[in-house]
Write an enzyme that holds these catalytic residues in place. Structure first.
Site, PDB file in Angstrom:
ATOM      1  N   SER A 144       7.507  -8.497  10.928  1.00 16.81           N
ATOM      2  CA  SER A 144       8.304  -8.762  12.089  1.00 16.81           C
ATOM      3  C   SER A 144       8.164  -9.965  12.585  1.00 16.81           C
ATOM      4  CB  SER A 144       7.902  -7.947  13.053  1.00 16.81           C
ATOM      5  OG  SER A 144       8.494  -7.992  14.475  1.00 16.81           O
ATOM      6  N   TYR A 156       0.837  -3.441  17.537  1.00 13.06           N
ATOM      7  CA  TYR A 156       2.105  -3.777  16.706  1.00 13.06           C
ATOM      8  C   TYR A 156       2.063  -5.139  15.978  1.00 13.06           C
ATOM      9  CZ  TYR A 156       6.958  -4.211  15.318  1.00 13.06           C
ATOM     10  OH  TYR A 156       8.043  -4.472  14.470  1.00 13.06           O
TER      11      TYR A 156
END
Length: 265
Positions: A144, A156
């Site tokens: 990401s 994350y």
């Protein structure tokens, strides 16, 4: 000749979103695709759609956080198609409970690590012996843009940053076997999950909506479709990208490159 003729590709999270779009794109270019997904309904439906479009697809119900499940899924793929050429490790996600470190439940940390970072490790653990045996292959890990710049969601961001380092390590360790490893770092992508979570929740005149509209004027390429990422994955899966290994492609409309420049103005 099609770009992926004769290749076999395993895709995690293959029932929806980026992985499904990638599976369809690769199947159109001649690849046989194995869709690994924990959701039996969406995974089976995606495989049927690819078959109906003239492709070759296999759905394998898989929990990508469990070693035995991943090992069996890889084994089923090789048994069905006779070989393995590409690992597309796409399954992952974030939690609404991913909070500042001092306030995070430890289970959230462990679950995020298992889904986002343990999963590509397990895929490589069981897929690499097949690639090594044939002395060729491509590993594509989906990270990401938040793995490049950090995030308010520390679990994350940590897992996505870890994927980038993991990819570089794979590239170095397995180059002698003719195996390449690269990562794709998407920004905002209009997957089914993203649309359900973020779109349609606030009115067009709300402060949040106005903020998003201003943001997209500054970053006009920052919101993509699953097919945009699939096109990059198709390139990395093909021999056209033979000069690329150990790299991370930031497919985020430039957000990770120049967001801070605008923020300072």
């Amino acid at each position: 000749m099609s770009r992926l003729e004769g290749k076999v590709i395993c895709l995690t999270g293959g029932g929806a979103g980026i992985a499904k779009a990638t599976a369809r794109a690769c199947a159109r270019e001649g690849a046989a695709v194995a869709l690994f997904d924990i959701d039996r309904e969406v995974g089976a439906a995606a495989a049927r759609q690819i078959d109906a479009e003239g492709g070759r697809a296999l759905f394998v119900h898989t929990d990508v956080t469990q070693d035995d499940s991943v090992r069996e899924a890889i084994a089923q793929t090789v048994a069905r198609f006779g070989r393995l050429d590409v690992l597309f490790n796409c399954a992952g996600g974030s939690s609404q409970d991913d909070r500042p470190v001092h306030d995070m439940d430890l289970d959230v940390w462990h679950r995020t690590i298992a889904l986002n970072l343990l999963h590509p490790f397990l895929m490589c653990r069981h897929g690499l012996p097949h690639l090594m045996q044939q002395r060729s292959g491509s590993i594509i890990n989906v990270t990401s843009h938040l793995g490049l710049v950090g995030s308010v969601k520390p679990a994350y961001a940590a897992t996505k940053g870890g994927i980038i380092s993991f990819t570089k390590t794979l590239a170095a360790q397995y180059a002698a076997f003719g195996i390449r490893a690269n990562a794709i770092a998407p920004g905002s992508v209009r997957t089914e999950r993203a649309i359900g979570r973020y779109e349609g929740q606030v009115g067009a005149e709300s402060p949040a909506a106005r903020e998003r509209a201003t943001f997209h004027k500054l970053y006009p390429f920052s919101k993509g479709e699953p097919e945009d990422i699939a096109a990059i994955a198709l390139f990395l899966a093909s021999d056209e990208s033979r000069m690329l290994t150990g790299t991370t492609i930031a497919a985020d409309g430039g957000r990770s490159s120049y967001l801070k420049v605008y923020a300072a103005d």
